[in-house]
Design a protein around this motif. Structure first.
Motif, PDB file in Angstrom:
ATOM      1  N   ARG A 105       0.865  -1.179   0.000  1.00  0.00           N
ATOM      2  CA  ARG A 105       0.000   0.000   0.000  1.00  0.00           C
ATOM      3  C   ARG A 105       0.901   1.228   0.000  1.00  0.00           C
ATOM      4  N   VAL A 106       0.579   2.185  -0.818  1.00  0.00           N
ATOM      5  CA  VAL A 106       1.314   3.447  -0.855  1.00  0.00           C
ATOM      6  C   VAL A 106       0.870   4.229   0.384  1.00  0.00           C
ATOM      7  N   GLY A 107       1.808   4.488   1.285  1.00  0.00           N
ATOM      8  CA  GLY A 107       1.461   5.071   2.577  1.00  0.00           C
ATOM      9  C   GLY A 107       1.026   6.523   2.528  1.00  0.00           C
ATOM     10  N   ARG A 108       1.765   7.312   1.772  1.00  0.00           N
ATOM     11  CA  ARG A 108       1.546   8.765   1.759  1.00  0.00           C
ATOM     12  C   ARG A 108       0.551   9.159   0.669  1.00  0.00           C
ATOM     13  N   ALA A 109      -0.382  10.031   1.010  1.00  0.00           N
ATOM     14  CA  ALA A 109      -1.313  10.584   0.019  1.00  0.00           C
ATOM     15  C   ALA A 109      -0.510  11.361  -1.022  1.00  0.00           C
ATOM     16  N   GLN A 110      -0.781  11.111  -2.294  1.00  0.00           N
ATOM     17  CA  GLN A 110      -0.070  11.761  -3.395  1.00  0.00           C
ATOM     18  C   GLN A 110      -0.883  11.593  -4.676  1.00  0.00           C
ATOM     19  N   PRO A 111      -0.485  12.223  -5.766  1.00  0.00           N
ATOM     20  CA  PRO A 111      -1.285  12.139  -6.987  1.00  0.00           C
ATOM     21  C   PRO A 111      -1.605  10.714  -7.447  1.00  0.00           C
ATOM     22  N   MET A 112      -0.663   9.781  -7.344  1.00  0.00           N
ATOM     23  CA  MET A 112      -0.949   8.427  -7.832  1.00  0.00           C
ATOM     24  C   MET A 112      -1.872   7.640  -6.902  1.00  0.00           C
ATOM     25  N   THR A 113      -2.319   8.266  -5.811  1.00  0.00           N
ATOM     26  CA  THR A 113      -3.253   7.626  -4.887  1.00  0.00           C
ATOM     27  C   THR A 113      -4.560   8.406  -4.783  1.00  0.00           C
ATOM     28  N   PHE A 114      -4.829   9.260  -5.749  1.00  0.00           N
ATOM     29  CA  PHE A 114      -6.001  10.143  -5.685  1.00  0.00           C
ATOM     30  C   PHE A 114      -5.988  10.943  -4.390  1.00  0.00           C
ATOM     31  N   LYS A 116      -5.130   9.976  -1.460  1.00  0.00           N
ATOM     32  CA  LYS A 116      -5.566   9.193  -0.297  1.00  0.00           C
ATOM     33  C   LYS A 116      -4.361   8.458   0.291  1.00  0.00           C
ATOM     34  N   PRO A 117      -4.252   8.416   1.627  1.00  0.00           N
ATOM     35  CA  PRO A 117      -3.171   7.620   2.237  1.00  0.00           C
ATOM     36  C   PRO A 117      -3.524   6.141   2.248  1.00  0.00           C
ATOM     37  N   ASP A 118      -2.516   5.294   2.462  1.00  0.00           N
ATOM     38  CA  ASP A 118      -2.706   3.849   2.640  1.00  0.00           C
ATOM     39  C   ASP A 118      -3.464   3.258   1.441  1.00  0.00           C
ATOM     40  N   PHE A 119      -2.951   3.539   0.248  1.00  0.00           N
ATOM     41  CA  PHE A 119      -3.660   3.251  -1.004  1.00  0.00           C
ATOM     42  C   PHE A 119      -3.126   1.978  -1.659  1.00  0.00           C
ATOM     43  N   PRO A 120      -3.998   1.093  -2.148  1.00  0.00           N
ATOM     44  CA  PRO A 120      -3.536  -0.136  -2.806  1.00  0.00           C
ATOM     45  C   PRO A 120      -2.655   0.163  -4.025  1.00  0.00           C
ATOM     46  N   SER A 121      -1.459  -0.386  -4.039  1.00  0.00           N
ATOM     47  CA  SER A 121      -0.517  -0.096  -5.129  1.00  0.00           C
ATOM     48  C   SER A 121      -1.076  -0.472  -6.496  1.00  0.00           C
ATOM     49  N   TYR A 122      -1.836  -1.540  -6.587  1.00  0.00           N
ATOM     50  CA  TYR A 122      -2.408  -1.935  -7.880  1.00  0.00           C
ATOM     51  C   TYR A 122      -3.310  -0.839  -8.434  1.00  0.00           C
ATOM     52  N   CYS A 123      -4.127  -0.247  -7.585  1.00  0.00           N
ATOM     53  CA  CYS A 123      -5.106   0.750  -8.027  1.00  0.00           C
ATOM     54  C   CYS A 123      -4.457   2.058  -8.482  1.00  0.00           C
ATOM     55  N   ALA A 124      -3.183   2.251  -8.165  1.00  0.00           N
ATOM     56  CA  ALA A 124      -2.490   3.480  -8.572  1.00  0.00           C
ATOM     57  C   ALA A 124      -2.393   3.611 -10.087  1.00  0.00           C
ATOM     58  N   HIS A 125      -2.450   2.503 -10.835  1.00  0.00           N
ATOM     59  CA  HIS A 125      -2.350   2.621 -12.291  1.00  0.00           C
ATOM     60  C   HIS A 125      -3.521   3.415 -12.866  1.00  0.00           C
ATOM     61  N   CYS A 126      -4.707   3.307 -12.269  1.00  0.00           N
ATOM     62  CA  CYS A 126      -5.851   4.088 -12.771  1.00  0.00           C
ATOM     63  C   CYS A 126      -5.622   5.589 -12.565  1.00  0.00           C
ATOM     64  N   ALA A 127      -5.066   5.949 -11.408  1.00  0.00           N
ATOM     65  CA  ALA A 127      -4.786   7.366 -11.153  1.00  0.00           C
ATOM     66  C   ALA A 127      -3.769   7.903 -12.152  1.00  0.00           C
ATOM     67  N   VAL A 128      -2.712   7.142 -12.384  1.00  0.00           N
ATOM     68  CA  VAL A 128      -1.642   7.611 -13.272  1.00  0.00           C
ATOM     69  C   VAL A 128      -2.098   7.596 -14.729  1.00  0.00           C
ATOM     70  N   TRP A 129      -2.584   6.467 -15.222  1.00  0.00           N
ATOM     71  CA  TRP A 129      -2.907   6.356 -16.644  1.00  0.00           C
ATOM     72  C   TRP A 129      -4.113   7.191 -17.043  1.00  0.00           C
ATOM     73  N   ASN A 130      -5.233   7.014 -16.350  1.00  0.00           N
ATOM     74  CA  ASN A 130      -6.489   7.614 -16.777  1.00  0.00           C
ATOM     75  C   ASN A 130      -6.694   9.039 -16.285  1.00  0.00           C
ATOM     76  N   ASN A 131      -5.837   9.483 -15.389  1.00  0.00           N
ATOM     77  CA  ASN A 131      -5.986  10.820 -14.831  1.00  0.00           C
ATOM     78  C   ASN A 131      -4.729  11.651 -15.051  1.00  0.00           C
ATOM     79  N   VAL A 132      -3.651  11.360 -14.322  1.00  0.00           N
ATOM     80  CA  VAL A 132      -2.437  12.182 -14.406  1.00  0.00           C
ATOM     81  C   VAL A 132      -1.947  12.303 -15.849  1.00  0.00           C
TER      82      VAL A 132
END
Length: 180
Positions: A105-114, A116-132
């Motif tokens: 889990r990505v601990g720190r809230a940041q752009p690749m976690t929408f 949000k803190p404590d974010f599932p690493s797998y789900c970060a691809h949606c933030a990066v690809w479809n958003n950022v």
């Protein structure tokens, strides 16, 4: 599908654990760049055809993830509800990110976690690809995502009929401003 998703989730987890969040984002950006032609095709579909055609293409892709998908429409947008998302949502509901042996889990809230803190690493691809990356390439996100707050919640994707009507919140949650 599930084996591929599990393998991809394991890869993202390893990268995050072994090399940190910065390297995980680099991998996600690299793989997003490798798929850019597909995103450009979707952008042309949205601009030249219709938002409805883009929604149909999106739903087809999401159905290949084998989740439950429902679509609603209002005057401004289409909302695609996945309950659960067949990939990240399935992993979250199975507890794949829980406990000491869980996926990263990505601990720190940041752009690749929408943001949000404590974010599932797998789900970060949606933030990066479809958003950022879509904001950087096209000036707006293609999918405006409301990531589930808990594993029991559905994932919602909004596709706005007019990208100029996308609320500022969807830019801010990935550290971007309207217009790139």
């Amino acid at each position: 599908h599930d084996q591929f998703t599990d393998m991809k989730a394991g890869f993202y987890s390893y990268i995050g654990k072994a090399f940190g969040d910065g390297r995980l984002e680099e991998i996600l950006r690299y793989t997003g760049d490798r798929q850019r032609r597909g995103f450009e095709h979707w952008e042309r579909l949205w601009e030249c055809e219709s938002a409805e055609d883009f929604v149909r293409a999106t739903v087809h892709l999401l159905k290949t993830h084998m989740g439950n998908v429902a679509v609603t429409e209002d005057a401004e947008k289409f909302t695609i509800t996945q309950d659960p998302c067949g990939s990240g949502g399935r992993l979250m509901r199975a507890g794949a990110f829980d406990g000491a042996d869980g996926l990263y889990r990505v601990g720190r809230a940041q752009p690749m976690t929408f943001s949000k803190p404590d974010f599932p690493s797998y789900c970060a691809h949606c933030a990066v690809w479809n958003n950022v990356q879509c904001i950087e390439w096209f000036g707006h996100p293609q999918w405006c995502i409301d990531h589930p707050a808990t594993p029991a919640d559905p994932c919602r994707i909004h596709i706005y009929k007019n990208p100029e009507k996308i609320p500022q919140h969807y830019y801010e949650q990935v550290g971007k401003e309207r217009g790139r």
